[in-house]
Scaffold this motif. Structure first.
Motif, short mmCIF file in Angstrom:
data_model
loop_
_atom_site.label_atom_id
_atom_site.label_comp_id
_atom_site.label_asym_id
_atom_site.label_seq_id
_atom_site.Cartn_x
_atom_site.Cartn_y
_atom_site.Cartn_z
N HIS A 49 35.80 21.23 23.67
CA HIS A 49 34.88 20.62 22.70
C HIS A 49 34.11 19.46 23.33
CE1 HIS A 49 33.54 18.94 18.83
NE2 HIS A 49 34.03 17.78 19.23
N VAL A 50 34.82 18.60 24.04
CA VAL A 50 34.20 17.43 24.68
C VAL A 50 33.26 17.87 25.80
CG1 VAL A 50 34.64 15.35 26.05
CG2 VAL A 50 36.09 15.89 24.07
N ASP A 51 33.72 18.80 26.64
CA ASP A 51 32.92 19.25 27.79
C ASP A 51 31.61 19.92 27.36
OD1 ASP A 51 34.90 18.27 29.42
OD2 ASP A 51 35.79 20.23 29.86
N SER A 52 31.63 20.61 26.23
CA SER A 52 30.43 21.31 25.77
C SER A 52 29.54 20.43 24.89
CB SER A 52 30.81 22.58 25.00
OG SER A 52 31.59 22.26 23.85
N ASN A 53 30.00 19.18 24.67
CA ASN A 53 29.26 18.24 23.82
C ASN A 53 28.95 18.84 22.45
OD1 ASN A 53 28.06 15.73 23.25
ND2 ASN A 53 26.02 16.48 23.82
N ALA A 54 29.92 19.54 21.90
CA ALA A 54 29.75 20.22 20.62
C ALA A 54 29.89 19.23 19.46
CB ALA A 54 30.76 21.33 20.47
N ASP A 55 29.17 19.50 18.38
CA ASP A 55 29.40 18.78 17.13
C ASP A 55 30.66 19.31 16.45
OD1 ASP A 55 27.03 17.25 17.40
OD2 ASP A 55 25.85 18.92 16.61
N ILE A 56 30.81 20.63 16.51
CA ILE A 56 31.96 21.32 15.93
C ILE A 56 32.37 22.42 16.90
CG2 ILE A 56 32.83 22.64 13.95
CD1 ILE A 56 30.34 21.60 12.39
N THR A 57 33.66 22.60 17.10
CA THR A 57 34.16 23.73 17.88
C THR A 57 35.14 24.51 17.02
OG1 THR A 57 33.90 22.53 19.96
CG2 THR A 57 35.32 24.46 20.00
#
Length: 339
Positions: A49-57
């Protein structure tokens, strides 16, 4: 506080926890469902989640067509971003969500069997995004799967985390029953006895199970049970269970008892024509869930030979769901009963 109206409402009613988290500079919130059976390293999930800079995973798994309509289904692009989310689709909507899962690493054979991508109902949210969605953007939406997530996909960077290990949703009678019986099968689909990631339960401080001249095949027997000259096959037997002479238990999940009855108490009950906790002599049980503290008499047959799929017999102490007979908690099934 009122009773929760859905998964999102349950979280919304505790937004004070997330406000406190925000004040403590906690950037991400992990939300889990309580009716699943799986083993996941959540640190890997959160790191993705952090690595993809997602708002929601959303954690997702490939599933086959027979189960696909039970879940929220997703489509993802080449970067792992979810482009479409449909909750429990049927008919043409279901077929529309079919995808090629070979790009997830499945073999062509496995991809044919599992041509849908299902949400596990396990999420990581950025804390500020979660608060915004629950309190301001969708303040009257009560469910993540059917309301908030489909809308958020259109507005935010919602990423998929593909989980490739065993996962089972046990939120229905049928799935609960099948997941429990699968634990008794060889080879195991799911293994509790992993030394690296063990599962713990509360200690019962019960004596070992006593087994006297029994035949036990592909079964799990909990502690503190008494089994006398009976047959247990492809079943799970819960703690403090009592199976008397001649009992046959097959394809059954027996949840056990909360307390013991002494031999004197059992003999007294039998002498008075009453039924003690457990399963009486020469009773045959198939395809059944026996809830806690049930009293099943002698010479009972529970087999559902007619293949009834649904029935409510509360006054008689049982229900039938998806063809599975369920003996109610503390129910009494009298001697000689045939179900």
């Amino acid at each position: 506080m009122k009773w929760f109206q859905g998964t999102a409402d349950a979280v919304r009613q505790f937004t004070w926890v997330f406000e406190d988290a925000k004040n403590r500079s906690i950037e991400n919130i992990l939300i889990l469902s309580g009716d699943h059976l799986y083993r996941m390293d959540y640190m890997d999930f959160v790191q993705h989640h952090v690595d993809s800079n997602a708002d929601i995973t959303i954690s997702c798994v490939p599933v086959g067509e027979s189960r696909a309509s039970d879940y929220g289904l997703v489509k993802i692009d080449s970067k792992g971003q979810i482009s479409q989310f449909t909750e429990k689709p049927k008919g043409s909507e279901l077929r529309e969500m079919q995808v090629d899962t070979t790009h997830l690493g499945l073999s062509p054979q496995d991809a044919l069997k599992s041509s849908y991508i299902a949400s596990m109902g396990v999420y990581v949210f950025k804390t500020d995004i979660l608060l915004k969605l629950l309190r301001w953007r969708y303040p009257t939406s009560n469910d993540f799967g059917s309301e908030i997530i489909p809308a958020a996909v259109m507005e935010h960077n919602v990423q998929a985390y593909i989980f490739k290990d065993y996962w089972e949703d046990i939120g229905t009678i049928k799935s609960f029953y099948e997941a429990n019986l699968a634990l008794a099968e060889e080879p195991h689909k799911f293994e509790f006895y992993d030394p690296k990631t063990p599962f713990y339960t509360s200690p019962g401080f019960l004596p070992p199970t006593k087994i006297d001249k029994c035949r036990i095949v592909d079964a799990i027997i909990s502690h503190g049970c008494f089994l006398r000259e009976c047959t247990v096959q492809h079943s799970v037997v819960g703690e403090r269970s009592r199976l008397d002479y001649g009992v046959e238990l097959k394809d059954t999940v027996m949840l056990g008892a909360d307390c013991y009855q002494t031999e004197v108490e059992i003999a007294s009950l039998l002498a008075e024509g009453e039924v003690p906790i457990g399963v009486g002599r020469n009773t045959k049980i198939r395809n059944c869930i026996i809830d806690k503290n049930a009293k099943i008499g002698k010479d009972v047959i529970i087999m559902n030979k007619d293949g009834v799929q649904e029935a409510d017999r509360e006054e008689e102490g049982f229900y039938i769901r998806s063809g599975i007979t369920i003996i109610s908690e503390k129910a009494t099934i009298e001697d000689g009963t045939v179900i």
